[in-house]
Design an enzyme around this catalytic site. Structure first.
Site, PDB file in Angstrom:
ATOM      1  N   TRP A 188       0.848  -1.191   0.000  1.00 37.72           N
ATOM      2  CA  TRP A 188       0.000   0.000   0.000  1.00 37.72           C
ATOM      3  C   TRP A 188       0.889   1.249   0.000  1.00 37.72           C
ATOM      4  CZ3 TRP A 188      -1.866   2.706   4.895  1.00 37.72           C
ATOM      5  CH2 TRP A 188      -2.804   3.706   4.603  1.00 37.72           C
ATOM      6  N   ASP A 269      -0.820  -5.764   9.275  1.00 38.89           N
ATOM      7  CA  ASP A 269      -1.736  -4.679   8.931  1.00 38.89           C
ATOM      8  C   ASP A 269      -3.014  -5.377   8.456  1.00 38.89           C
ATOM      9  OD1 ASP A 269      -1.672  -1.841   6.580  1.00 38.89           O
ATOM     10  OD2 ASP A 269      -3.109  -2.456   8.108  1.00 38.89           O
ATOM     11  N   LYS A 305     -13.124  -0.424   5.713  1.00 41.85           N
ATOM     12  CA  LYS A 305     -13.777  -1.228   4.671  1.00 41.85           C
ATOM     13  C   LYS A 305     -14.878  -2.117   5.221  1.00 41.85           C
ATOM     14  CE  LYS A 305      -9.897   0.020   2.507  1.00 41.85           C
ATOM     15  NZ  LYS A 305      -9.119   1.064   3.179  1.00 41.85           N
TER      16      LYS A 305
END
Lengths: 460, 504
Positions: A188, A269, A305
């Protein structure tokens, strides 16, 4: 200092390059004529102050433009395009089949509930809402997990995944000076920026294999083995961003072996728990495996999300320690780091999560909605795969679309091919070949398949 | 595995101090064979003890039985302000009073959610937040915040010479500025008033910007030490960064007059200093948001390009929502885009953006003139109550014939009062009277109500009893010390409190 500058300079994209330039004495004076010296930047050597100059010249003349965010740049370009068949597969926010943003029903319900309750808006403690911290750790590790029961987890509410990662990065910088974080290649985009700004050195381990459009497992293991002992290994708990490629359970086992062997510390993560497979427990399997082995683990969570709470900024940082006493000390230091950053975290998102997870009916509803969202992504993957397989007569293996998991898919397209996707087909995606399936509807799968086949075969 | 030093860090805390004592040549210890054998004995003893200690630290469910990664992490010092709240919460006494944290309370001692906020909450209830509207709402917040602090009809606003980003209340606005300052002025320092809010030092410290102080509070007069302040501003190197509290200085409540601000501003121009304002109490000091921004307006008149950290925690009562704004003034449009890009980059790696819920609330309230007007009335109510409590507390102390001068209670402004109490007196207040405040003697006036003001006054009077003997009497004429309260037999603390005729 030099090594930090080097890692800053090699990061993409990073504003630290301008910092680097200033340190080397090169100043980009922006709008000011280069011949005229800037009295503010070099105040010491000049020592003269002129009132006339002072009122016209800003202190910040020497500042250069930070590079634009590559992901948000895609959305902006998409907005500017008025072609009727345009498709935004850039940013990773869930969309419905009608390609509309989606506020979960449970969230709407809880928002209404909170409105009715009319609770006060007092400061949260620095570590955040206690009810939230409790449920978030239980959600990740399992309520029955010994680490929870023995109070060996230091949990602090953070500003979504970003803020939680930043707290952990600051902890690493403070207590493991010089220790490196190993990041997957690719990863990311914000990971590198976070560690740069936290002044934590990083390097990459191989992850994506463009030949197989899959995991370069041997490369990954080799790089983790080669890292200096005591490094932090940043792992995506599930639904790797941007590739969508996850290790298998067996591969996770080997990764854990190597990390233990080299005395590294695993740093997860987890941004998509529940969103990847539809099941909260399945998606937490990797983290739970490491914890079950007795390893000390760092884990950053986000509810952006899976609860659609992107804009409410709610997440947590968890540090699993070998004793409750260590957990207490670590928690106190996380608080010490958070206080000068923002004093205490925001209350609204925390209350939403605490209310949903804490109520069994709402929790069930949430699980159902999550399954629905993950289900839609899976359906879209299937449809895309079917379209690609039936339309493409070259015999290329498109099964990676099915093997990958989560919101994103790495198509294997190179930059020129991605440009073709945008310029010819008005399909907006990031230049690394990543498409966000959340932005794809079943209705548009065939069109996308055409675009991908054309770009893959006709552009090099 | 336990015996092998896998990780050097965790070894050190257990072994190092004793090793230093035993193994380094110590000029104090005599070179004597008996001492050497004693040293060896103690070393062996240390190893045995530490082995037991480490076994105790590792839990039995840790199959690898490794040392913890976190052995070398020491417990952090408790935040001084939160420590007060913690102590208060832990106290089971029913008549305890919290004069620590600076959150507004009504006269019943209850937290307040502003009417405007409740209404705004209702309106934004189930709004779908699209990414595009997020950006629009953020921009609105910055615009409205700037109007509030720089004044809507000012040149700065008309010419749009400000750039800003929403921040997680004042703390994060300061934090982002500190990082920004470090990035572009890596060798600079920051000057804080002495004293200042306890977090300021750590905010700039964590950004690796060294902090210095300038004289501010005069402990004898309990007012502003203006002469020393001006001296310090003069003596600071040209182009220094200064942190200023434009109104309601935290923790002292002592503010410069308009004249004094004008002088400071002129000197800043001559010295080319950069003024950074931490605006946490606009509206709360005088009840009037325009009045409270006067210092900033004075600086703007002089043409300074300043920076501002604004908090909506107190004046909008949005403590837990964490919303504020960081703005910086600039001189040309190219600069604006550049500065903004850097501020965004810094905030993107810290938290992304503040919660949309919080930003929407502020934006809704400030952008509607009718709602904003009603809000300003609510702010006045809060500020007025504080002013009344200040006056009441001072009167109560004077009625008790306290020989000490309590003028500063009404001279100082806004939520806090720098009482002048010593740490020992603060401890005594907590221990004997269950009144909690920070060790610097800062009283949060929001915690004072009509019901408890007399008790607070009497308690303060009690603990400053010893001061009557040692301190110079500021008041003219001799006051007979009223010993009626003090002379009663004071057995337990409860008796003492009852003897004070509690009306809680």
């Amino acid at each position: 200092m030099a090594s930090t500058l080097l890692s800053l300079a090699s990061a993409t994209p990073s504003a630290s390059l301008s910092f680097h330039e200033i340190n080397k004495g090169k100043l980009n004076l922006g709008c000011i004529n280069k011949e005229k010296p800037n009295p503010f930047i070099k105040a010491k050597s000049f020592g003269r102050v002129s009132m006339v100059v002072a009122s016209n010249v800003s202190h910040f003349e020497g500042i250069t433009m930070a590079p634009p965010d590559p992901i948000l740049g895609v959305s902006e370009a998409f907005k500017a395009d008025d072609h009727e068949l345009k498709l935004n597969l850039g940013v990773g926010a869930y969309r419905t089949e009608e390609l509309q943003p989606y506020v979960l029903d449970v969230v709407k319900k809880v928002n209404k509930l909170l409105l009715e309750k009319g609770e006060n808006l007092e400061y949260l403690p620095i570590e955040g809402l206690a009810a939230f911290n409790k449920v978030t750790a239980e959600l990740l590790f399992g309520a029955d997990n010994p680490v929870i029961k023995q109070q060996r987890v230091a949990t602090v509410q953070g500003l979504s995944g970003t803020g939680s990662l930043r707290l952990a990065a600051a902890l690493i910088e403070r207590y493991f000076p010089g220790a490196k974080v190993l990041i997957s290649s690719p990863t990311w985009g914000n990971h590198k920026n976070i560690f740069n700004d936290a002044r934590v050195p990083w390097s990459e381990y191989r992850y994506y294999d463009p030949k197989t459009v899959g995991l370069d497992f041997e490369g990954m293991i080799a790089d983790i083995k080669a890292a200096p002992e005591g490094s932090f290994i940043l792992l995506h708990g599930c639904a790797h961003n941007p590739t969508g490629i996850d290790p298998t359970p067996e591969q996770w086992g080997v990764i854990a072996d190597v990390i233990q062997e080299k005395n590294h510390i695993p740093f997860f993560d987890i941004a998509y728990q529940g969103f990847a497979s539809g099941s909260l427990d399945t998606d937490a399997a990797s983290v739970r495996m490491f914890v079950a082995r007795g390893m000390e683990v760092i884990a950053a969570q986000s509810y952006s999300k899976n609860l659609g709470l992107y804009a409410e900024r709610i997440g947590a940082i968890n540090v699993v320690c070998s004793s409750p006493e260590a957990a207490a000390r670590v928690k106190s230091q996380l608080k010490r780091i958070a206080r000068p950053m923002y004093s205490n975290p925001p209350v609204h998102g925390a209350r939403i999560v605490a209310n949903i997870v804490g109520d069994s009916a709402l929790f069930k509803e949430w699980n159902a909605e999550m399954e629905m969202m993950a289900g839609r992504i899976k359906n879209v993957r299937h449809k895309l795969f079917d379209s690609l397989s039936s339309k493409d007569k070259s015999g290329k293996d498109w099964s990676f679309v099915l093997k990958q998991i989560g919101m994103f898919s790495f198509t294997g397209l190179n930059k020129a091919q991605c440009d073709n996707m945008t310029n010819k087909w008005h399909v907006y995606m990031t230049k690394d070949g990543r498409i966000s399936l959340a932005g794809l509807s079943l209705a548009k799968c065939e069109y996308l398949a055409d675009a991908i086949i054309d770009s893959y075969h006709n552009v090099s | 595995m336990e015996d092998e030093p896998h990780h050097c860090f965790s070894f050190l805390p257990t072994f190092l101090p004793l090793h230093i004592l035993i193994y380094t040549p110590n000029p104090v210890l005599p070179e004597h064979s008996r001492t050497k054998s004693a040293a060896v004995f103690f070393h062996i003893l240390t190893m045995i003890i530490s082995r037991f200690l480490r076994r105790g630290i590792l839990t039995s469910t840790s199959p690898t039985r490794r040392r913890s990664w976190w052995d070398h992490v020491t417990p952090a010092l408790k935040d001084p302000i939160n420590a007060v709240t913690d102590a208060f919460l832990a106290d089971p006494c029913p008549y305890k009073i919290n004069l620590g944290v600076g959150a507004y309370r009504d006269d019943k001692g209850k937290p307040v959610v502003l009417q405007r906020v409740r209404e705004a909450e209702g309106k934004i209830g189930a709004t779908n937040f699209l990414e595009s509207t997020s950006t629009a709402i953020s921009s609105k917040l910055v615009e409205e915040s700037a109007k509030l602090i720089y004044r809507e009809d000012s040149d700065v606003i008309k010419e749009r010479r400000f750039i800003g980003i929403p921040a997680l209340s004042g703390t994060s606005a300061c934090c982002i500025f500190a990082e920004f300052q470090k990035r572009f002025y890596p060798d600079s320092t920051i000057y804080f008033p002495d004293p200042t809010w306890s977090s300021h030092r750590n905010i700039w410290g964590d950004a690796h910007v060294p902090g210095r102080t300038f004289h501010y509070y005069h402990p004898d007069s309990k007012g502003l030490n203006f002469v020393a302040l001006i001296d310090d501003v003069k003596n600071a190197p040209d182009g220094s960064f200064f942190l200023l509290h434009p109104c309601a200085h935290n923790p002292t409540g002592v503010d410069p007059t308009d004249e004094q601000w004008r002088e400071i501003s002129s000197l800043f121009k001559v010295k080319n200093h950069f003024p950074f304002f931490d605006v946490a109490y606009q509206g709360f000091a005088s009840g009037d948001v325009e009045r409270d921004a006067q210092a900033i307006r004075i600086f703007l008149e002089d043409g300074h390009s300043i920076g501002c950290a604004q908090s909506f925690a107190k004046n909008l009562g949005l403590y837990g929502h964490r919303v504020g704004c960081l703005s910086i003034l600039y001189n040309d449009k190219i600069q604006a885009v550049v500065i903004k890009s850097q501020l965004k980059q810094i905030s993107n790696t810290m938290y992304g953006s503040p919660p949309i819920h919080s930003i929407s609330l502020v934006s809704k309230i400030l952008s509607n003139p009718n709602i904003k007007a009603l809000w300003l009335k609510e702010v006045k109510v809060m500020a007025t109550r504080i002013q009344i409590m200040r006056a009441t507390l001072r009167e109560a102390l004077e009625r008790l014939r306290s020989p000490l001068n309590w003028q500063h209670i009404t001279n100082q402004v806004r939520m806090f009062c720098f009482s002048g109490l010593t740490p020992a007196e603060v401890d005594q207040l907590a221990k004997e009277f269950r009144i909690y405040m920070t060790h610097d003697g800062r009283i949060s006036m929001a915690g004072v109500t009509t019901k408890n003001v007399d008790y607070v006054a009497r308690a303060i009077h009690e603990v400053t009893a010893s001061d009557r003997d040692t301190k110079i009497l500021h008041n003219i004429g001799a006051y007979k010390v009223n010993t009626d309260i003090c002379s009663t037999s004071l057995g337990t603390n409860k008796t003492r409190a009852r003897g004070m005729n509690l009306a809680l």
